[in-house]
Design a protein around this motif. Sequence first.
Motif, PDB file in Angstrom:
ATOM      1  N   GLU A  44      40.841  21.106  22.064  1.00  0.00           N
ATOM      2  CA  GLU A  44      41.523  20.362  22.635  1.00  0.00           C
ATOM      3  C   GLU A  44      42.820  20.373  22.772  1.00  0.00           C
ATOM      4  O   GLU A  44      43.873  20.566  23.645  1.00  0.00           O
ATOM      5  CB  GLU A  44      41.589  18.817  21.016  1.00  0.00           C
ATOM      6  CG  GLU A  44      41.488  17.317  22.066  1.00  0.00           C
ATOM      7  CD  GLU A  44      41.722  16.415  21.591  1.00  0.00           C
ATOM      8  OE1 GLU A  44      41.650  15.134  21.728  1.00  0.00           O
ATOM      9  OE2 GLU A  44      41.418  16.354  20.206  1.00  0.00           O
ATOM     10  N   ASN A  45      43.591  20.788  21.984  1.00  0.00           N
ATOM     11  CA  ASN A  45      45.054  21.155  22.018  1.00  0.00           C
ATOM     12  C   ASN A  45      45.321  22.570  22.712  1.00  0.00           C
ATOM     13  O   ASN A  45      45.930  22.429  23.302  1.00  0.00           O
ATOM     14  CB  ASN A  45      45.294  21.868  20.346  1.00  0.00           C
ATOM     15  CG  ASN A  45      45.615  20.389  19.135  1.00  0.00           C
ATOM     16  OD1 ASN A  45      45.690  19.219  19.955  1.00  0.00           O
ATOM     17  ND2 ASN A  45      45.815  20.848  18.501  1.00  0.00           N
ATOM     18  N   ILE A  47      43.408  22.801  25.611  1.00  0.00           N
ATOM     19  CA  ILE A  47      43.086  22.731  26.341  1.00  0.00           C
ATOM     20  C   ILE A  47      43.624  22.328  27.206  1.00  0.00           C
ATOM     21  O   ILE A  47      44.854  21.673  28.411  1.00  0.00           O
ATOM     22  CB  ILE A  47      41.313  21.749  26.570  1.00  0.00           C
ATOM     23  CG1 ILE A  47      40.507  22.775  26.599  1.00  0.00           C
ATOM     24  CG2 ILE A  47      41.564  20.915  27.898  1.00  0.00           C
ATOM     25  CD1 ILE A  47      39.719  22.002  26.413  1.00  0.00           C
ATOM     26  N   LYS A  48      44.450  20.560  26.658  1.00  0.00           N
ATOM     27  CA  LYS A  48      45.903  20.030  26.750  1.00  0.00           C
ATOM     28  C   LYS A  48      46.702  20.869  27.039  1.00  0.00           C
ATOM     29  O   LYS A  48      48.171  20.271  28.150  1.00  0.00           O
ATOM     30  CB  LYS A  48      46.379  18.774  25.980  1.00  0.00           C
ATOM     31  CG  LYS A  48      44.692  17.725  25.444  1.00  0.00           C
ATOM     32  CD  LYS A  48      45.108  16.508  24.626  1.00  0.00           C
ATOM     33  CE  LYS A  48      43.915  15.494  24.665  1.00  0.00           C
ATOM     34  NZ  LYS A  48      43.964  14.543  23.816  1.00  0.00           N
ATOM     35  N   SER A  49      47.418  21.818  26.153  1.00  0.00           N
ATOM     36  CA  SER A  49      48.436  22.508  26.662  1.00  0.00           C
ATOM     37  C   SER A  49      48.979  23.039  27.551  1.00  0.00           C
ATOM     38  O   SER A  49      49.868  23.558  27.341  1.00  0.00           O
ATOM     39  CB  SER A  49      48.923  23.194  24.886  1.00  0.00           C
ATOM     40  OG  SER A  49      48.575  22.847  23.524  1.00  0.00           O
ATOM     41  N   PHE A  50      47.962  24.075  28.259  1.00  0.00           N
ATOM     42  CA  PHE A  50      47.544  24.160  29.334  1.00  0.00           C
ATOM     43  C   PHE A  50      46.878  23.392  30.289  1.00  0.00           C
ATOM     44  O   PHE A  50      47.359  24.607  32.081  1.00  0.00           O
ATOM     45  CB  PHE A  50      47.239  25.457  28.824  1.00  0.00           C
ATOM     46  CG  PHE A  50      47.929  26.597  28.392  1.00  0.00           C
ATOM     47  CD1 PHE A  50      48.736  27.320  28.397  1.00  0.00           C
ATOM     48  CD2 PHE A  50      46.940  26.428  26.600  1.00  0.00           C
ATOM     49  CE1 PHE A  50      49.493  28.341  27.817  1.00  0.00           C
ATOM     50  CE2 PHE A  50      48.257  27.588  26.057  1.00  0.00           C
ATOM     51  CZ  PHE A  50      49.279  28.250  26.180  1.00  0.00           C
ATOM     52  N   ASN A  51      47.013  22.339  30.045  1.00  0.00           N
ATOM     53  CA  ASN A  51      46.199  21.539  31.256  1.00  0.00           C
ATOM     54  C   ASN A  51      45.122  21.727  32.480  1.00  0.00           C
ATOM     55  O   ASN A  51      45.200  22.549  32.852  1.00  0.00           O
ATOM     56  CB  ASN A  51      47.484  20.855  31.912  1.00  0.00           C
ATOM     57  CG  ASN A  51      47.599  20.249  33.300  1.00  0.00           C
ATOM     58  OD1 ASN A  51      46.364  18.953  32.767  1.00  0.00           O
ATOM     59  ND2 ASN A  51      47.440  19.342  34.568  1.00  0.00           N
ATOM     60  N   ILE A  52      44.921  22.821  31.407  1.00  0.00           N
ATOM     61  CA  ILE A  52      42.624  23.266  31.561  1.00  0.00           C
ATOM     62  C   ILE A  52      41.486  22.545  32.036  1.00  0.00           C
ATOM     63  O   ILE A  52      41.410  21.772  31.495  1.00  0.00           O
ATOM     64  CB  ILE A  52      42.992  24.404  30.669  1.00  0.00           C
ATOM     65  CG1 ILE A  52      43.804  25.413  30.404  1.00  0.00           C
ATOM     66  CG2 ILE A  52      41.679  25.066  31.215  1.00  0.00           C
ATOM     67  CD1 ILE A  52      42.700  26.481  29.352  1.00  0.00           C
ATOM     68  N   PRO A  53      41.017  22.322  33.939  1.00  0.00           N
ATOM     69  CA  PRO A  53      40.784  21.560  34.187  1.00  0.00           C
ATOM     70  C   PRO A  53      39.410  22.042  33.424  1.00  0.00           C
ATOM     71  O   PRO A  53      38.846  23.198  33.665  1.00  0.00           O
ATOM     72  CB  PRO A  53      40.678  21.597  35.337  1.00  0.00           C
ATOM     73  CG  PRO A  53      41.274  23.079  35.743  1.00  0.00           C
ATOM     74  CD  PRO A  53      41.949  23.100  34.703  1.00  0.00           C
ATOM     75  N   THR A 167      43.525  25.658  40.500  1.00  0.00           N
ATOM     76  CA  THR A 167      44.624  25.314  39.957  1.00  0.00           C
ATOM     77  C   THR A 167      45.160  26.764  38.834  1.00  0.00           C
ATOM     78  O   THR A 167      44.394  27.838  39.191  1.00  0.00           O
ATOM     79  CB  THR A 167      44.799  24.569  38.634  1.00  0.00           C
ATOM     80  OG1 THR A 167      44.893  24.328  37.648  1.00  0.00           O
ATOM     81  CG2 THR A 167      44.056  23.414  39.491  1.00  0.00           C
ATOM     82  N   ALA A 169      46.091  26.484  36.191  1.00  0.00           N
ATOM     83  CA  ALA A 169      46.256  26.757  35.642  1.00  0.00           C
ATOM     84  C   ALA A 169      45.084  28.168  34.542  1.00  0.00           C
ATOM     85  O   ALA A 169      44.639  28.603  35.230  1.00  0.00           O
ATOM     86  CB  ALA A 169      45.649  24.860  34.488  1.00  0.00           C
TER      87      ALA A 169
END
Length: 249
Positions: A44-45, A47-53, A167, A169
């Motif tokens: 989760e960290n 995915i959220k840190s790099f704004n991965i879709p 994107t 990302a």
Amino acid sequence: NRKWVYRFLQRHPGLKLGRPSGLDPKRAQAFNRPVVKDHFRQLENLIKSFNIPWSHVYNMDEKGIQRGGGRRLQNIKYFVPRGRRTSYKLRSASLELVTIIECVCADGSNIMPGFIFSGKEFMRDWFQNVDCNVTIAHSPNGWTDDFLCLEWFRKCFIPQATARRETDAPILLILDGHGSHVTSEMRHLAMDHNIHLFCLPPHTTHRLQPLDVGVFGPLQQAWTKRCNEYYVTSRGREMDRGELIREYL
């Protein structure tokens, strides 16, 4: 009187009879609440840190199939006349193992797989009219090794995943920590193409590997069914390697 078991099941429709599957002690010890919680926290960290879709999140794993469908074909039952003593059905005698490198995306799509056949060499004529995005290789035993996994990553995953990029990302590839999956060459190649490799905790793939949990079971059933149909319609003609790829796809 064993009838009480069935009466008990009738009173408790939420229960059923079943046989437990064998579980390696290492898997039993490794799959625990702290390990699972830490795994999803790190995922989760990241995915959220790099704004991965979700369209950039992939999972890869290897699946072995048999060219003739394997012994599972023997488990298929049919309606036959009661008076007939012996019933026959055409099936393949080939038990050749073929390794498939599958990769699925979190959005429900997938990229074209890689196929690894056993043997020292093969002829290109076998694979005419096969999708150009499919990676085909061979090894002495039909298994992957460091080089073949790297070549799949270089020639199959990177071009297809990059072409689907929505994107800027990073792309996230979730995989187990097998030695051939995390070589230094593969890590450097991933960094060059803005790809993050995220390894699953050791001995937990039976519950945390998405392909193992939700894909490979139905895939094996579908392959067995397709092989059964093939040998009926082909009147027992063996499936060559090129046909295996076309039938699998």
